[in-house]
Design an enzyme around this catalytic site. Sequence first.
Site, PDB file in Angstrom:
ATOM      1  N   ASP A 122     -26.713 -28.529  37.285  1.00  0.00           N
ATOM      2  CA  ASP A 122     -26.595 -29.210  35.997  1.00  0.00           C
ATOM      3  C   ASP A 122     -25.128 -29.586  35.798  1.00  0.00           C
ATOM      4  O   ASP A 122     -24.230 -29.045  36.461  1.00  0.00           O
ATOM      5  CB  ASP A 122     -27.092 -28.261  34.899  1.00  0.00           C
ATOM      6  CG  ASP A 122     -26.837 -28.798  33.510  1.00  0.00           C
ATOM      7  OD1 ASP A 122     -27.145 -29.978  33.273  1.00  0.00           O
ATOM      8  OD2 ASP A 122     -26.326 -28.035  32.658  1.00  0.00           O
ATOM      9  N   LYS A 147       0.833  -1.206   0.000  1.00  0.00           N
ATOM     10  CA  LYS A 147       0.000   0.000   0.000  1.00  0.00           C
ATOM     11  C   LYS A 147       0.868   1.257   0.000  1.00  0.00           C
ATOM     12  O   LYS A 147       0.554   2.242  -0.677  1.00  0.00           O
ATOM     13  CB  LYS A 147      -0.929  -0.010   1.217  1.00  0.00           C
ATOM     14  CG  LYS A 147      -1.974  -1.113   1.191  1.00  0.00           C
ATOM     15  CD  LYS A 147      -2.970  -0.962   2.348  1.00  0.00           C
ATOM     16  CE  LYS A 147      -4.092  -1.984   2.253  1.00  0.00           C
ATOM     17  NZ  LYS A 147      -5.135  -1.781   3.270  1.00  0.00           N
TER      18      LYS A 147
END
Length: 558
Positions: A331, A211
């Site tokens: 859980d 660039k």
Amino acid sequence: PEILQLMPPPWRAEILEGLLSADLVGFHTYDYVNNFVRSAVKFLGYKAEADHVVLNARRVRVGAFPIGIDFNFFHKSGEREDVRAEAERLRALLSSAKIIFSIDRLDYTKGILNRVKAFEEFLKAHPEWRRRVAFILVVVPSRTGVPQYEAMKREIDREVGRINGEFSEVDWVPIVYIYRFIPTPVLLAMYNVADVALITPIRDGMNLVSKEYVASRADCRGVLILSEMAGAARELTEALVVNPNDVHGTAEAIAKALTMAEEEQCRRIKAMQERLREYDVVRWGVEYITALIESFRARRELEEALKSAPLDPEAVAEAVGKAQRALLLLDYDGTLVPLRPYGYQAIPDGALLELLKALAAKFEVAVVSGRPRDFLETWFGELPIHLIAEHGAWIRLRGSEWINPIPFDASWKPRVRRIFEEGVRKAPGSYVEEKDSSVAWHYRNVEEEVAEKVVKELLDELTALSAGEFNIYRGKKVIDVRPTGANKGVAAKLLVDRIKPDVVLAVGDDETDEDMFKALPADALTVRVGLAETYARYFVTSYKDVRKLLALLAGKPA
């Protein structure tokens, strides 16, 4: 995903989870975005929606933000006196020869040797360019002292020396090799005088040199040869794009660049410059920060829209600690341990077992899971805790035998299994898990696009088959079919009625735990792992937060 798949699962999970702890994850190109999203779906089981990865707790935006440069700094560099003087010196030294330029730090990803070999092939294939072109090869020292890098430098030295020895004349050296850092004015001068920039990394996230070279060409001349493996190739499409491993193709690109008409050079340079001028480093920074603010705001709005509030561990620990009898309903998968691609991988670690043992000495503790009895018995059977298996179809009170609180008819299981086995055939990586009371189809290891298609087909077939015989639950990467009336809520209520605790703490991470949250008294301390629409009063981000809370309750260091 292919690179991550070579890593041990804990390593890749930690890398991905670490990145996903942010509100916004930015990459240089859309290719990198797609690779990251695919990895999050494949290895962590998360869902992708548009430009977001959907986690348990929130939505993480993933976007492409190709970094820009200070365009005007480079575009006006030729006006600087020090740069102009250096450019004139270079031109005088190299006479009327065309200049090819490249600069890289010493690294195996930069493709320096391939570049040198391509230039050699160009000289052999186009002898008319000998004495008319010079290749300025700048290599910036990197990782000095590392044996592999020292070996790489020796190989570059050897190849450059060999080529120069073969092709040089008294008044011409084909490769001007510089191995050192060069000052900014010299670099800018080289950008300004080079007829061709040869930027061919084997792999590069962006590559700003390409660039900077394009931006520096205020004279509207110059040709960029760019590797397709550099991120910048997605933006600088007017460059001559090559594969860095194709030595012959790169050599021919050099020939094309040196003979390109000035009008064509200008057309390509102008198009690339307009793009770089519009999307410079300032705009890149503004867009990224704006996206970050928007992502943060979206997360806060989601948190506020949901009924649950962030858990205050100290407040919960105080409430549970004051109770004469407290019941902890926990859980397992996704709550006490992380979710794993296969169920057999998610076994409890020693620290968790010690933690549950310490908790059981102070409170009534129950592991409430969808796992079968034999799994819970194997890993937790020696602990003084209650066990609930297969989402409430089986219960084992502390010190007792397994009981079936709700009689069920499982004659439908063979028909459901046949449907799921067809799903396994259509979705490689999925598997069927059959338990006493239920059948589940797991698809955590299936590509997202395939999984969604097959899931829809299976749900349609199961719905048509059910006729009230069973219930269909879609959890996290699983479809679970189990008898009507068997759920965690029924089991949790049974325990509460039997134990009669002063305080109940219930923690779970998916839809199957919502039955438990709904069934408990309104003053129960219910916690959902992850942000979602929930009946729980509080939420935490991950199983790690649950572990910290339990350690606090047990009086152990987190």
